[in-house]
Design a protein around this motif. Structure first.
Motif, PDB file in Angstrom:
ATOM      1  N   GLU A  90       0.807  -1.218   0.000  1.00  0.00           N
ATOM      2  CA  GLU A  90       0.000   0.000   0.000  1.00  0.00           C
ATOM      3  C   GLU A  90       0.843   1.272   0.000  1.00  0.00           C
ATOM      4  OE1 GLU A  90      -2.375  -0.426   3.454  1.00  0.00           O
ATOM      5  OE2 GLU A  90      -0.721  -0.179   4.871  1.00  0.00           O
ATOM      6  N   ASP A  91       2.091   1.205   0.493  1.00  0.00           N
ATOM      7  CA  ASP A  91       2.939   2.398   0.522  1.00  0.00           C
ATOM      8  C   ASP A  91       3.382   2.825  -0.868  1.00  0.00           C
ATOM      9  OD1 ASP A  91       2.773   2.692   3.233  1.00  0.00           O
ATOM     10  OD2 ASP A  91       4.580   1.552   3.670  1.00  0.00           O
ATOM     11  N   ILE A  92       3.255   1.948  -1.852  1.00  0.00           N
ATOM     12  CA  ILE A  92       3.613   2.322  -3.225  1.00  0.00           C
ATOM     13  C   ILE A  92       2.542   3.204  -3.843  1.00  0.00           C
ATOM     14  CG2 ILE A  92       4.171   1.398  -5.515  1.00  0.00           C
ATOM     15  CD1 ILE A  92       5.139  -1.137  -4.173  1.00  0.00           C
ATOM     16  N   PHE A  93       1.307   3.033  -3.400  1.00  0.00           N
ATOM     17  CA  PHE A  93       0.190   3.816  -3.940  1.00  0.00           C
ATOM     18  C   PHE A  93       0.270   5.248  -3.404  1.00  0.00           C
ATOM     19  CE2 PHE A  93      -4.491   4.885  -3.867  1.00  0.00           C
ATOM     20  CZ  PHE A  93      -4.577   5.054  -5.234  1.00  0.00           C
ATOM     21  N   ILE A  94       0.486   6.205  -4.289  1.00  0.00           N
ATOM     22  CA  ILE A  94       0.795   7.580  -3.859  1.00  0.00           C
ATOM     23  C   ILE A  94      -0.402   8.296  -3.236  1.00  0.00           C
ATOM     24  CG2 ILE A  94       2.635   7.840  -5.563  1.00  0.00           C
ATOM     25  CD1 ILE A  94       0.690   9.412  -7.308  1.00  0.00           C
ATOM     26  N   ALA A  95      -1.614   7.787  -3.461  1.00  0.00           N
ATOM     27  CA  ALA A  95      -2.788   8.418  -2.849  1.00  0.00           C
ATOM     28  C   ALA A  95      -3.191   7.734  -1.557  1.00  0.00           C
ATOM     29  CB  ALA A  95      -3.966   8.403  -3.832  1.00  0.00           C
ATOM     30  N   PHE A  96      -2.364   6.821  -1.058  1.00  0.00           N
ATOM     31  CA  PHE A  96      -2.650   6.146   0.204  1.00  0.00           C
ATOM     32  C   PHE A  96      -2.542   7.147   1.352  1.00  0.00           C
ATOM     33  CE2 PHE A  96      -0.829   3.439   3.732  1.00  0.00           C
ATOM     34  CZ  PHE A  96      -2.056   2.944   4.129  1.00  0.00           C
ATOM     35  N   GLY A  97      -3.425   7.019   2.339  1.00  0.00           N
ATOM     36  CA  GLY A  97      -3.485   7.997   3.419  1.00  0.00           C
ATOM     37  C   GLY A  97      -2.186   8.160   4.170  1.00  0.00           C
ATOM     38  N   ALA A  98      -1.476   7.054   4.439  1.00  0.00           N
ATOM     39  CA  ALA A  98      -0.222   7.153   5.184  1.00  0.00           C
ATOM     40  C   ALA A  98       0.841   7.903   4.393  1.00  0.00           C
ATOM     41  CB  ALA A  98       0.277   5.752   5.538  1.00  0.00           C
ATOM     42  N   VAL A  99       0.870   7.715   3.078  1.00  0.00           N
ATOM     43  CA  VAL A  99       1.830   8.441   2.242  1.00  0.00           C
ATOM     44  C   VAL A  99       1.550   9.941   2.265  1.00  0.00           C
ATOM     45  CG1 VAL A  99       2.691   8.743  -0.109  1.00  0.00           C
ATOM     46  CG2 VAL A  99       2.224   6.442   0.761  1.00  0.00           C
ATOM     47  N   LEU A 100       0.285  10.302   2.135  1.00  0.00           N
ATOM     48  CA  LEU A 100      -0.085  11.718   2.196  1.00  0.00           C
ATOM     49  C   LEU A 100       0.184  12.307   3.580  1.00  0.00           C
ATOM     50  CD1 LEU A 100      -3.457  11.557   0.208  1.00  0.00           C
ATOM     51  CD2 LEU A 100      -1.191  12.173  -0.631  1.00  0.00           C
ATOM     52  N   LEU A 101      -0.030  11.503   4.616  1.00  0.00           N
ATOM     53  CA  LEU A 101       0.243  11.959   5.976  1.00  0.00           C
ATOM     54  C   LEU A 101       1.726  12.229   6.176  1.00  0.00           C
ATOM     55  CD1 LEU A 101      -0.713  12.507   8.877  1.00  0.00           C
ATOM     56  CD2 LEU A 101      -0.428  10.067   9.339  1.00  0.00           C
ATOM     57  N   MET A 102       2.576  11.346   5.677  1.00  0.00           N
ATOM     58  CA  MET A 102       4.023  11.551   5.794  1.00  0.00           C
ATOM     59  C   MET A 102       4.462  12.799   5.042  1.00  0.00           C
ATOM     60  SD  MET A 102       5.763   7.749   5.612  1.00  0.00           S
ATOM     61  CE  MET A 102       4.760   7.096   4.278  1.00  0.00           C
ATOM     62  N   THR A 103       3.909  12.989   3.855  1.00  0.00           N
ATOM     63  CA  THR A 103       4.263  14.171   3.070  1.00  0.00           C
ATOM     64  C   THR A 103       3.858  15.454   3.790  1.00  0.00           C
ATOM     65  OG1 THR A 103       3.902  12.879   1.056  1.00  0.00           O
ATOM     66  CG2 THR A 103       4.017  15.276   0.826  1.00  0.00           C
ATOM     67  N   ALA A 104       2.629  15.480   4.330  1.00  0.00           N
ATOM     68  CA  ALA A 104       2.153  16.665   5.048  1.00  0.00           C
ATOM     69  C   ALA A 104       2.976  16.914   6.313  1.00  0.00           C
ATOM     70  CB  ALA A 104       0.678  16.501   5.399  1.00  0.00           C
TER      71      ALA A 104
END
Length: 246
Positions: free
Chosen positions: A167-181
């Protein structure tokens, strides 16, 4: 060394230690969150508000409540039995091969954002675990409960590991967006979701190779354990006959 810079990381050793000691995962994560919040100066009311917001914003909880009754009805009308009978008709199917195939499909689909394609409640319990157990039963006949439990545990682990790293490969995954923010809020710019997704690919590939290697050895382990169990059963039966003869 500024201690304040390390305080936000307090939750990491708590999570590692809690999982290592096999405490309840929900309790471990909650304690880690509370400890981290207190360490960075959040008051009790702010902590409670943050937990409440995250709880209410998670739609996965509501979807699980909707899925469970549907799965229960399907099981009542023979979903598990149909899965077992279908696998039993495939001669080349083994427990390891079925789990390996599911792992690849689950990780690839999670990387594409199809997170609900599998799952413990809707796929592992009613379909994957019965199919894997049926494959072993088709090869060796009756199985002891310990081997059935081991196969079910491997089925659950396949879903967890594949989803976690895929799931971390999917760029719209919530955790990925959370890390970016989070990084942007703390002055770390230039890290985009696409970059995080690309750097997650090597980790996912390593997880794929390692877990497929573990599953490739599962069939041999099941064969050894079944053989040992059958020998023990045979010895027990022989001993019982001897006692009756005496």
């Amino acid at each position: 060394m500024d201690l304040a810079l390390w305080l936000p990381l307090l939750g990491i050793p708590i999570v590692v230690l809690g999982f290592a000691l096999r405490f309840n995962p929900l309790m471990v994560v909650t304690v880690a969150g509370v400890a981290t919040g207190l360490a960075v100066g959040m008051d009790g009311l702010s902590l409670l508000e943050t937990f409440g917001e995250k709880f209410m914003s998670s739609r996965q909880l509501a979807s699980a409540l909707l899925i469970l009754p549907v799965i229960g009805l399907l099981e009542r009308y023979g979903l598990k039995q149909r899965a077992q009978s279908w696998v039993a008709s495939i001669r080349s199917a083994t427990t390891g091969r079925i789990l390996m195939l599911y792992f690849v499909v689950r990780e690839v689909s999670a990387a594409l954002g199809l997170l609900s394609l599998g799952g413990q409640a809707q796929t592992v319990r009613p379909l994957l675990a019965p199919m894997a157990i049926a494959a072993a039963s088709n090869q060796y006949g009756e199985l002891p409960q310990s081997i059935r439990d081991r196969i079910a545990a491997h089925a659950a682990a396949c879903d967890n590991v594949a989803l976690f790293f895929g799931e971390d490969i999917f760029i719209a995954f919530g955790a990925v967006l959370l890390m970016t923010a989070f990084l942007k809020e703390n002055g770390i710019n230039g890290v985009e979701p696409l970059m995080i997704g690309l750097w997650a690919i090597p980790t996912a590939l390593c997880a794929l190779v390692i877990h497929l290697f573990r599953l490739s050895r599962l069939d041999a382990r099941i064969a050894r354990e079944v053989q040992d169990w059958q020998l023990a059963q045979s010895a027990l039966a022989t001993s019982a006959k001897a006692q009756v003869a005496v």
